[in-house]
Structures are given as structure tokens and as C-alpha cells.
Design a protein around this motif. Structure first.
Motif, PDB file in Angstrom:
ATOM      1  N   THR A  73      15.097  18.045  96.730  1.00 56.22           N
ATOM      2  CA  THR A  73      14.079  19.064  96.954  1.00 56.22           C
ATOM      3  C   THR A  73      14.722  20.433  97.017  1.00 56.22           C
ATOM      4  O   THR A  73      15.929  20.560  97.190  1.00 56.22           O
ATOM      5  CB  THR A  73      13.331  18.799  98.267  1.00 56.22           C
ATOM      6  N   LEU A  74      13.877  21.445  96.859  1.00 50.14           N
ATOM      7  CA  LEU A  74      14.371  22.812  96.871  1.00 50.14           C
ATOM      8  C   LEU A  74      14.399  23.350  98.294  1.00 50.14           C
ATOM      9  O   LEU A  74      13.530  23.071  99.099  1.00 50.14           O
ATOM     10  CB  LEU A  74      13.474  23.722  96.021  1.00 50.14           C
ATOM     11  N   GLY A  75      15.383  24.185  98.573  1.00 51.86           N
ATOM     12  CA  GLY A  75      15.481  24.813  99.873  1.00 51.86           C
ATOM     13  C   GLY A  75      14.607  26.037  99.967  1.00 51.86           C
ATOM     14  O   GLY A  75      14.100  26.557  98.986  1.00 51.86           O
ATOM     15  N   GLU A 402      11.973  31.496  85.918  1.00 53.36           N
ATOM     16  CA  GLU A 402      10.869  31.875  86.792  1.00 53.36           C
ATOM     17  C   GLU A 402       9.518  31.795  86.082  1.00 53.36           C
ATOM     18  O   GLU A 402       8.543  31.279  86.632  1.00 53.36           O
ATOM     19  CB  GLU A 402      11.086  33.286  87.334  1.00 53.36           C
ATOM     20  N   GLU A 403       9.442  32.323  84.869  1.00 54.66           N
ATOM     21  CA  GLU A 403       8.165  32.403  84.170  1.00 54.66           C
ATOM     22  C   GLU A 403       7.848  31.130  83.397  1.00 54.66           C
ATOM     23  O   GLU A 403       6.673  30.793  83.223  1.00 54.66           O
ATOM     24  CB  GLU A 403       8.171  33.593  83.217  1.00 54.66           C
ATOM     25  N   GLY A 404       8.880  30.441  82.920  1.00 55.62           N
ATOM     26  CA  GLY A 404       8.671  29.279  82.080  1.00 55.62           C
ATOM     27  C   GLY A 404       8.878  27.961  82.791  1.00 55.62           C
ATOM     28  O   GLY A 404       7.939  27.187  82.989  1.00 55.62           O
ATOM     29  N   CYS A 405      10.128  27.681  83.192  1.00 58.69           N
ATOM     30  CA  CYS A 405      10.436  26.382  83.795  1.00 58.69           C
ATOM     31  C   CYS A 405       9.599  26.124  85.040  1.00 58.69           C
ATOM     32  O   CYS A 405       9.105  25.006  85.249  1.00 58.69           O
ATOM     33  CB  CYS A 405      11.927  26.310  84.140  1.00 58.69           C
ATOM     34  N   VAL A 406       9.432  27.142  85.875  1.00 61.31           N
ATOM     35  CA  VAL A 406       8.643  26.978  87.096  1.00 61.31           C
ATOM     36  C   VAL A 406       7.203  27.442  86.886  1.00 61.31           C
ATOM     37  O   VAL A 406       6.257  26.711  87.163  1.00 61.31           O
ATOM     38  CB  VAL A 406       9.295  27.743  88.272  1.00 61.31           C
ATOM     39  N   GLY A 407       7.012  28.665  86.388  1.00 61.95           N
ATOM     40  CA  GLY A 407       5.672  29.215  86.258  1.00 61.95           C
ATOM     41  C   GLY A 407       4.764  28.397  85.367  1.00 61.95           C
ATOM     42  O   GLY A 407       3.610  28.118  85.714  1.00 61.95           O
ATOM     43  N   ARG A 466      20.113  31.446  90.672  1.00 61.34           N
ATOM     44  CA  ARG A 466      19.425  32.554  91.344  1.00 61.34           C
ATOM     45  C   ARG A 466      17.916  32.484  91.102  1.00 61.34           C
ATOM     46  O   ARG A 466      17.113  32.656  92.018  1.00 61.34           O
ATOM     47  CB  ARG A 466      19.970  33.895  90.861  1.00 61.34           C
ATOM     48  N   ALA A 467      17.535  32.245  89.870  1.00 54.82           N
ATOM     49  CA  ALA A 467      16.113  32.250  89.524  1.00 54.82           C
ATOM     50  C   ALA A 467      15.365  31.079  90.156  1.00 54.82           C
ATOM     51  O   ALA A 467      14.228  31.236  90.612  1.00 54.82           O
ATOM     52  CB  ALA A 467      15.958  32.222  88.005  1.00 54.82           C
ATOM     53  N   PHE A 468      15.971  29.894  90.183  1.00 58.03           N
ATOM     54  CA  PHE A 468      15.312  28.759  90.828  1.00 58.03           C
ATOM     55  C   PHE A 468      15.107  29.037  92.318  1.00 58.03           C
ATOM     56  O   PHE A 468      14.059  28.691  92.885  1.00 58.03           O
ATOM     57  CB  PHE A 468      16.143  27.479  90.647  1.00 58.03           C
ATOM     58  N   SER A 469      16.100  29.661  92.975  1.00 59.90           N
ATOM     59  CA  SER A 469      15.963  29.980  94.397  1.00 59.90           C
ATOM     60  C   SER A 469      14.845  30.987  94.625  1.00 59.90           C
ATOM     61  O   SER A 469      14.050  30.855  95.561  1.00 59.90           O
ATOM     62  CB  SER A 469      17.287  30.526  94.947  1.00 59.90           C
ATOM     63  N   ALA A 506       8.477  20.223  94.951  1.00 58.06           N
ATOM     64  CA  ALA A 506       9.265  19.126  95.502  1.00 58.06           C
ATOM     65  C   ALA A 506       9.367  17.937  94.564  1.00 58.06           C
ATOM     66  O   ALA A 506      10.415  17.299  94.462  1.00 58.06           O
ATOM     67  CB  ALA A 506       8.663  18.679  96.841  1.00 58.06           C
ATOM     68  N   GLU A 507       8.268  17.620  93.852  1.00 59.59           N
ATOM     69  CA  GLU A 507       8.210  16.376  93.109  1.00 59.59           C
ATOM     70  C   GLU A 507       8.486  16.521  91.615  1.00 59.59           C
ATOM     71  O   GLU A 507       8.679  15.531  90.920  1.00 59.59           O
ATOM     72  CB  GLU A 507       6.846  15.724  93.314  1.00 59.59           C
ATOM     73  N   VAL A 508       8.496  17.754  91.126  1.00 63.01           N
ATOM     74  CA  VAL A 508       8.744  17.976  89.699  1.00 63.01           C
ATOM     75  C   VAL A 508       9.931  18.903  89.489  1.00 63.01           C
ATOM     76  O   VAL A 508      10.936  18.528  88.878  1.00 63.01           O
ATOM     77  CB  VAL A 508       7.488  18.558  89.000  1.00 63.01           C
ATOM     78  N   ILE A 509       9.840  20.119  90.011  1.00 61.37           N
ATOM     79  CA  ILE A 509      10.871  21.125  89.726  1.00 61.37           C
ATOM     80  C   ILE A 509      12.218  20.730  90.313  1.00 61.37           C
ATOM     81  O   ILE A 509      13.250  20.774  89.625  1.00 61.37           O
ATOM     82  CB  ILE A 509      10.442  22.500  90.252  1.00 61.37           C
ATOM     83  N   ALA A 510      12.231  20.334  91.589  1.00 59.86           N
ATOM     84  CA  ALA A 510      13.505  20.047  92.239  1.00 59.86           C
ATOM     85  C   ALA A 510      14.273  18.910  91.574  1.00 59.86           C
ATOM     86  O   ALA A 510      15.457  19.069  91.252  1.00 59.86           O
ATOM     87  CB  ALA A 510      13.283  19.754  93.720  1.00 59.86           C
ATOM     88  N   PRO A 511      13.678  17.741  91.356  1.00 61.84           N
ATOM     89  CA  PRO A 511      14.455  16.671  90.725  1.00 61.84           C
ATOM     90  C   PRO A 511      14.835  16.981  89.286  1.00 61.84           C
ATOM     91  O   PRO A 511      15.893  16.563  88.822  1.00 61.84           O
ATOM     92  CB  PRO A 511      13.534  15.448  90.823  1.00 61.84           C
ATOM     93  N   CYS A 512      13.989  17.707  88.567  1.00 59.88           N
ATOM     94  CA  CYS A 512      14.342  18.032  87.187  1.00 59.88           C
ATOM     95  C   CYS A 512      15.449  19.079  87.135  1.00 59.88           C
ATOM     96  O   CYS A 512      16.302  19.040  86.248  1.00 59.88           O
ATOM     97  CB  CYS A 512      13.108  18.512  86.421  1.00 59.88           C
ATOM     98  N   ARG A 513      15.455  19.974  88.082  1.00 56.97           N
ATOM     99  CA  ARG A 513      16.570  20.916  88.195  1.00 56.97           C
ATOM    100  C   ARG A 513      17.873  20.149  88.450  1.00 56.97           C
ATOM    101  O   ARG A 513      18.915  20.441  87.847  1.00 56.97           O
ATOM    102  CB  ARG A 513      16.309  21.896  89.337  1.00 56.97           C
TER     103      ARG A 513
END
Length: 536
Positions: A73-75, A402-407, A466-469, A506-513
Motif C-alpha cells: 500500500t501507499l504511504g 500523476e495525470e495518467g498512471c494514477v489520474g 516523487r510523483a507517486f508520493s 490501495a488495491e490497484v495503484i500500490a501493488p502495480c507500482r
């Protein structure tokens, strides 16, 4: 790859979870990447997660729903007295603001209210002429919901309209727990004085002796609040939000209705998908009365009140404008890929995504036009030609994450959720189409990120971290409440959107990162069920 081929591949790649009673092997070293499995539990974000994993070149990742599998998971940013610039537990005090009257602006740009002061209540906007297309009001006498009401003419996302504007001269003219904020104070965008929610009225109301002004523009609307500065704040000034960890945000009070109110860095929170960001803010065209940017929409609007139709029309017109601006965002991304020497496949996908966004804009303008009862389309978007390209590796990677992978991933999940709750199939269908396309765009972003990490190494890796944080901090809190809630029309409560975003983080971005080679895994657990709370 076809949908059926992808489904077969996912099934073949998925490791089987051991039986609950089976003996498990000892945990491998932290650096080892053991195959991950999926327990037989409900996992509504699995399809999105697997799409992004395949795009990033990974075979599998865990979710956060079972203790039987690894959870990544992300902090979240940690608030400290040093970060907040307010009293710490050892008893050191915040310097008292300089003596003065009324609104005091410090050298660092922060604004607080030393004493009550009278404001100029003039509203300079042109009065309603009667030639507009939409009417909330026709004369000043129709504007009764606030002080000094004026029926003005304006052009917005729903085209030319007449609407009520309210100004104030003193706190006494505002409602309970409100204060009068003067025109031109701090970052206030309104062109006249306004009544704002007041959790404090003057500096003396606060233990810190600072009653600050927060003017939070989240990309769609402005929320103005007066609130005390406390040791729970995670920022003191806007400059604290322009570091590598918080680029493009401002130090504001994003949730004045929350259980724990604090000042924190907040930026874009209402834009779904990939916005056109210039100088840290999303840009979009103003609305215009035109018929060539809307797709047919057959929504049943007969049962909706005029007030609900107007609010919903404004919402979808704003959404359409953001989709329209996304065409420029993907055009810029295409140029960035060319500048970095990207493969032809990535450049081609970026151009196809721009065409998708054009159709999204047409669909949303169609919905807005149907609700409003007239044609709505976009005006000129000058920023499409003047926006800086930003073609360095770090700039491209940070914007991509920020705009693509997460947004885009959040946009896909939100679009799917809204489509499922929509009460009219004629609304659900275009929303589902947009959500499916946003998922493909998110996959493009993860493919592009994987290529950049492999091609540019450490500079790309550092920028991605940096961008994921930043993205985790930005989207871990609830967005600002919208002007209305109507789930059947796709207008969801802010807390529901916030909870959904935390789930996806928590369930998509963090594990894929974590599945991307070279990116760190060590992060604190995210909170998918509730927004971050200030420490007591």
C-alpha cells in the motif's frame, strides 16, 4: 490482444492460492518477487488492476482484501509540528501576528483576520439583460438566498445565463457561523465580497492567535473558509506545497465539514481523467452556445425539477470541458513521446487516446445539452497552443504518473461507479463508454512509464517515486463537496468519491507500482475505508 485472449492470459498467469490449512513456506527475502495469488473473495477492482499490470509488463499483484497474501500500500505524508510551522509539544509558541486591523497579509503570502472590517459590497458584473439562454433569475428581486443579491449576466459551462450573485458589507449580513470576506483578499477568486464558512472570526478566537483565510479552488469550484491554525496542520504557506512532494497544490482547508479540520496541501481533486495542467492548475474552455460538439442524448428529464436539471447540466458541462481539454493534454503527451524517442506504438496510442477524448467531450456535452434544454459546447482553449511542452525526462515522467498512471486509473474507477449508479440507461451508457476508454488510457500510461524506466534509468525512477508520493497524498483525502448530490444523475457525495479513491490507491495503484522493477515497495499502509485523520 482481444478481450477473450486477455481473459485467458489472466487466468493462466494467476497463481493459485494455497488452501487455508496448508503449510506455508517461510517468507522469502524482501528483494525476492514471489508469485502472487488471488484469494476467493470479492475484488471489484481486479479487472482494472490486471489491465494495468499487463500494461506494465507484470504477471500479477496482490490486493488488500486478504491477510493470506502480500499487501503493498501507499504511504501518507506525516504531519509534524516542524512541517506545520505551529506550536510543538514542548510548548514553543507561534509568533503572534503583527498588529493591525482587518485582513493582514504576511510576507509569505498567508492571510489572517486580525479584526472585523467592513467590505465594499459592490457587484460590478453586468445585470441580466433578458437575452440570455438560461435564467435562475430575471431581476434583483428574485435573488433572496443571501445578502445584497444581484441578478447578473454571465457565461459559463452552460452557456450564457442569468444567475444570482451575493455580496456582503459585514459579518452581520451573513448567516450563522459565517464571515464576510472582502473582494481581493488573499487568493479569493470571486470578484466581489462573499460570505464564507467561519470556524473562527478573528485571530483572538484561536489558541494560535491566527484565524487564516483558505480559498481552495479544486479545479471546478472555489470553497472559502476561515479556520484557526493549529499544530495539526501539515503546511503553513503555499510555498510548502510546491516542493517535490506537493507540486501544484496550495495550503488550504479542503474539508471544513470534517471531524478533524486542518490546513494541508490540496490541489486538483474534481477532474476525472487526464487534465490539461498548466502551472499546476487544470485548464478548460469556457462554455459556448454551439451544436457541433454534442452527441445525441435521450435522457428522460421530464421528472427532474428545473433546479436539479440546471445543477446537473452545469456538472456535465464542466466534465465535458475537462474531457475537451484532455485532447490537448494527449496532444502534448504525443509531442513529449516524440521528443524522448518513444516507440511508434506508444505515439500511436497517444493520438488514438486524443480521439477518444474528443468523443468523451461530445458525449458529455450531449448530456449537458439535454439537461439544459439547449446546445452547449466549448469556446476557445488558448492554453492548448501556449502550454509549455516540458520535455525533460523528469517532467514527462512526473506528469505521466500523476495525470495518467494514477489520474486515469481513478477516472476509470469513478466512471464505472457512476455508470453503475446512474438511474437512466441513456446516461449509464455514455458514462460506461468513457470509463472503459479511461482504463485503456491508464494502461497506456503504465506502458509508457515501464518504457521510460527501462530507457532512462535513475532519473525516471526518482521522478516516478516523487510523483507517486504526491498523487497518494493528493487523492487520499476526500474531494471538496460539490454543489449538489444526486446519485441517479451521477452526482456522488464527496465522501463516497474519497472512499473509492482510497480503495483504488490501495488495491490497484500500490501493488502495480510495486510490480515495476526499480520502484520502492516500502510504504505505510493506506486507509481504503476512511480519510486520513489528524493526530490527537
Amino acid at each position: 490482444m482481444s478481450r477473450i485472449e486477455r481473459a485467458l492470459l489472466l487466468h493462466a498467469l494467476r497463481p493459485r492460492c494455497p488452501d487455508a490449512g496448508a503449510k506455508r513456506p517461510a517468507s522469502p527475502p524482501a528483494e525476492a518477487r514471489a508469485p502472487l495469488c488471488y484469494p476467493p473473495v470479492m475484488d471489484r477492482h481486479r479487472s482494472l488492476r490486471m489491465t494495468l499490470l499487463l500494461a506494465a509488463g507484470a504477471a500479477g499483484c496482490s490486493n488488500a482484501k486478504s491477510p493470506e497474501i502480500a499487501v503493498v500500500t501507499l504511504g501518507e505524508p506525516q504531519a509534524t509540528p516542524r512541517d506545520a510551522g505551529v506550536p510543538d509539544e514542548q510548548g514553543s509558541s507561534t509568533p503572534r501576528p503583527p498588529r493591525g486591523v482587518g485582513w493582514v497579509q504576511e510576507r509569505d503570502g498567508t492571510v489572517h483576520r486580525a479584526t472585523r472590517v467592513r467590505c465594499d459590497a459592490t457587484i460590478n458584473q453586468q445585470a441580466c439583460s433578458g437575452t440570455e439562454r438560461t435564467f435562475q433569475c430575471r431581476t434583483d428581486a428574485d435573488c433572496k438566498e443571501g445578502p445584497r443579491g444581484k441578478c447578473v449576466s454571465a457565461v459559463g459551462q452552460i452557456g450564457a445565463y442569468c444567475g444570482c450573485e451575493y455580496a456582503c458589507e459585514s459579518d452581520a449580513e451573513c448567516g450563522a457561523s459565517e464571515a464576510c470576506v472582502c473582494k481581493g483578499t488573499g487568493a479569493l477568486r470571486e470578484q466581489h465580497s462573499v460570505c464564507a464558512k467561519a470556524l473562527c472570526s478573528v485571530d483572538a478566537d484561536c489558541p494560535s492567535n491566527t484565524c487564516g483565510l483558505s480559498a481552495y479552488f479544486n479545479g471546478c469550484w472555489e470553497q472559502v473558509t476561515l479556520a484557526c491554525r493549529t499544530k495539526e496542520d501539515t503546511c503553513l504557506r503555499d510555498a510548502d506545497c510546491r516542493s517535490d512532494e506537493s507540486r501544484g497544490a496550495a495550503c488550504v482547508v479542503p474539508d471544513p465539514e470534517g471531524e478533524s479540520v486542518r490546513w494541508e496541501c490540496a490541489g486538483i481533486s474534481c477532474a476525472i481523467g487526464r487534465p490539461l495542467v498548466v502551472d499546476g492548475q487544470p485548464r478548460a474552455a469556457q462554455g459556448a452556445a454551439r451544436d457541433d460538439w454534442r452527441a445525441p442524448a435521450e435522457l428522460d428529464v421530464a421528472s427532474l425539477s428545473p433546479e436539479v436539471r440546471e445543477l446537473a447540466a452545469a456538472h456535465y458541462a464542466a466534465m465535458a470541458a475537462l474531457e475537451h481539454a484532455s485532447i490537448a493534454s494527449f496532444a502534448r503527451f504525443s509531442l513529449q513521446l516524440l521528443a524522448l524517442g518513444a516507440p511508434a506504438a506508444l505515439v500511436g496510442e497517444a493520438h488514438r487516446a486524443a480521439l477518444d477524448e474528443m468523443e468523451h467531450a461530445r458525449l458529455a456535452y450531449g448530456v449537458a445539452s439535454r439537461l439544459a434544454g439547449r446546445a452547449i459546447g466549448p469556446g476557445p482553449l488558448l492554453e492548448a497552443a501556449t502550454a509549455p511542452l516540458g520535455a525533460s525526462v523528469a517532467e514527462v515522467v512526473e506528469a505521466l504518473v500523476e495525470e495518467g498512471c494514477v489520474g486515469e486509473a481513478l477516472g476509470a474507477a469513478e466512471g464505472r461507479e457512476i455508470a453503475q449508479r446512474a438511474g437512466d440507461p441513456a446516461l449509464a451508457a455514455p458514462l460506461a463508454r468513457i470509463a472503459a476508454d479511461e482504463e485503456r488510457h491508464a494502461a497506456l500510461s503504465w506502458r509508457a512509464l515501464s518504457w521510460m524506466l527501462a530507457t532512462f534509468g535513475e532519473p525516471a525512477r526518482s521522478a516516478a517515486e516523487r510523483a507517486f508520493s504526491r498523487a497518494a497524498a493528493r487523492y487520499a483525502v476526500d474531494p471538496a463537496p460539490g454543489p449538489a448530490v444526486h446519485e441517479a444523475l451521477g452526482l456522488l457525495p464527496a465522501r463516497a468519491l474519497g472512499a473509492l479513491r482510497r480503495e483504488v490507491l490501495a488495491e490497484v495503484i500500490a501493488p502495480c507500482r510495486a510490480a515495476l522493477p526499480g520502484l520502492s515497495r516500502d510504504s505505510a499502509a493506506a486507509q481504503p475505508s476512511s480519510p486520513p485523520q489528524a493526530s490527537s
